[in-house]
Write an enzyme that holds these catalytic residues in place. Structure first.
Site, mmCIF file in Angstrom:
data_model
loop_
_atom_site.group_PDB
_atom_site.id
_atom_site.type_symbol
_atom_site.label_atom_id
_atom_site.label_comp_id
_atom_site.label_asym_id
_atom_site.label_seq_id
_atom_site.Cartn_x
_atom_site.Cartn_y
_atom_site.Cartn_z
ATOM 1 N N GLU A 21 10.885 30.177 14.208
ATOM 2 C CA GLU A 21 9.789 30.253 15.177
ATOM 3 C C GLU A 21 10.326 30.306 16.607
ATOM 4 O OE1 GLU A 21 6.008 27.980 13.466
ATOM 5 O OE2 GLU A 21 7.823 26.749 13.396
ATOM 6 N N TYR A 53 -9.127 29.652 39.298
ATOM 7 C CA TYR A 53 -8.772 29.894 37.902
ATOM 8 C C TYR A 53 -7.503 30.729 37.756
ATOM 9 C CZ TYR A 53 -12.005 33.865 38.681
ATOM 10 O OH TYR A 53 -12.665 34.948 39.186
ATOM 11 N N GLU A 72 0.647 19.866 20.004
ATOM 12 C CA GLU A 72 0.150 18.690 20.708
ATOM 13 C C GLU A 72 0.934 18.450 21.999
ATOM 14 O OE1 GLU A 72 0.836 19.012 17.493
ATOM 15 O OE2 GLU A 72 -0.404 17.687 16.265
ATOM 16 N N LYS A 98 -2.077 28.595 17.214
ATOM 17 C CA LYS A 98 -1.038 29.497 16.728
ATOM 18 C C LYS A 98 -1.708 30.462 15.764
ATOM 19 C CE LYS A 98 3.076 28.008 15.745
ATOM 20 N NZ LYS A 98 4.291 27.448 15.111
#
Length: 120
Positions: A21, A53, A72, A98
Site C-alpha cells: 500500500e 474552503y 484514524e 479508502k
C-alpha cells in the site's frame, strides 16, 4: 453558526499497514464539515469574515500526503491541523475513505469518521 462542507475530495495517497500500500497507493475520498459563526460573512460578503474552503482543501491535501498506517491517524491529523490553523472553526467532522481496500472481499470502501469540538 453555520456549516461549510467539502464533499468527496478525491486524493491518491499511500496509507495502509501493508508494504504494498505504501508503494502502490490507492484512491481516497475525504469528506469534511466545519462549523463556524458565518453570520458576519453572510452580511459583509468578504472572504476574511468566513472560513476559506481553499485553505481547508490545502490542509486535507497536506495531511493526506503524509503516509500513515491507519485512516484514524490521518483523520486525527486533519482535525488537529484545522483547529490549529483556522481559528474561526469550532467543530470539525472528517471522514476518510479508502476506495476498493485490499481486504480480500468485494468492498467498495472502508471509511473512518471522526469529529471534535474546539476546547474553549
Amino acid at each position: 453558526m453555520g456549516t461549510i462542507q467539502l464533499k468527496n475530495i478525491k486524493i491518491y495517497a499511500f496509507h495502509g499497514c501493508l508494504v504494498e500500500e505504501g508503494q502502490i497507493g490507492s484512491d481516497y475520498l475525504v469528506n469534511l464539515a466545519v462549523k463556524a459563526d458565518l453570520k458576519k460573512a453572510s452580511t459583509t460578503d468578504e472572504l476574511e469574515d468566513t472560513v476559506d474552503y481553499v485553505l481547508l482543501q490545502k490542509i486535507v491535501q497536506e495531511e493526506m500526503a503524509i503516509r500513515a498506517k491507519l485512516l484514524e491517524h490521518v483523520a486525527r491529523r486533519i482535525i488537529n491541523s484545522i483547529l490549529e490553523k483556522v481559528e474561526a472553526v469550532t467543530t470539525v467532522k472528517v471522514s476518510v475513505a479508502k476506495i476498493n481496500p485490499p481486504i480480500g472481499g468485494d468492498v467498495a470502501e472502508v471509511r473512518v469518521t471522526m469529529q471534535q469540538k474546539r476546547n474553549s
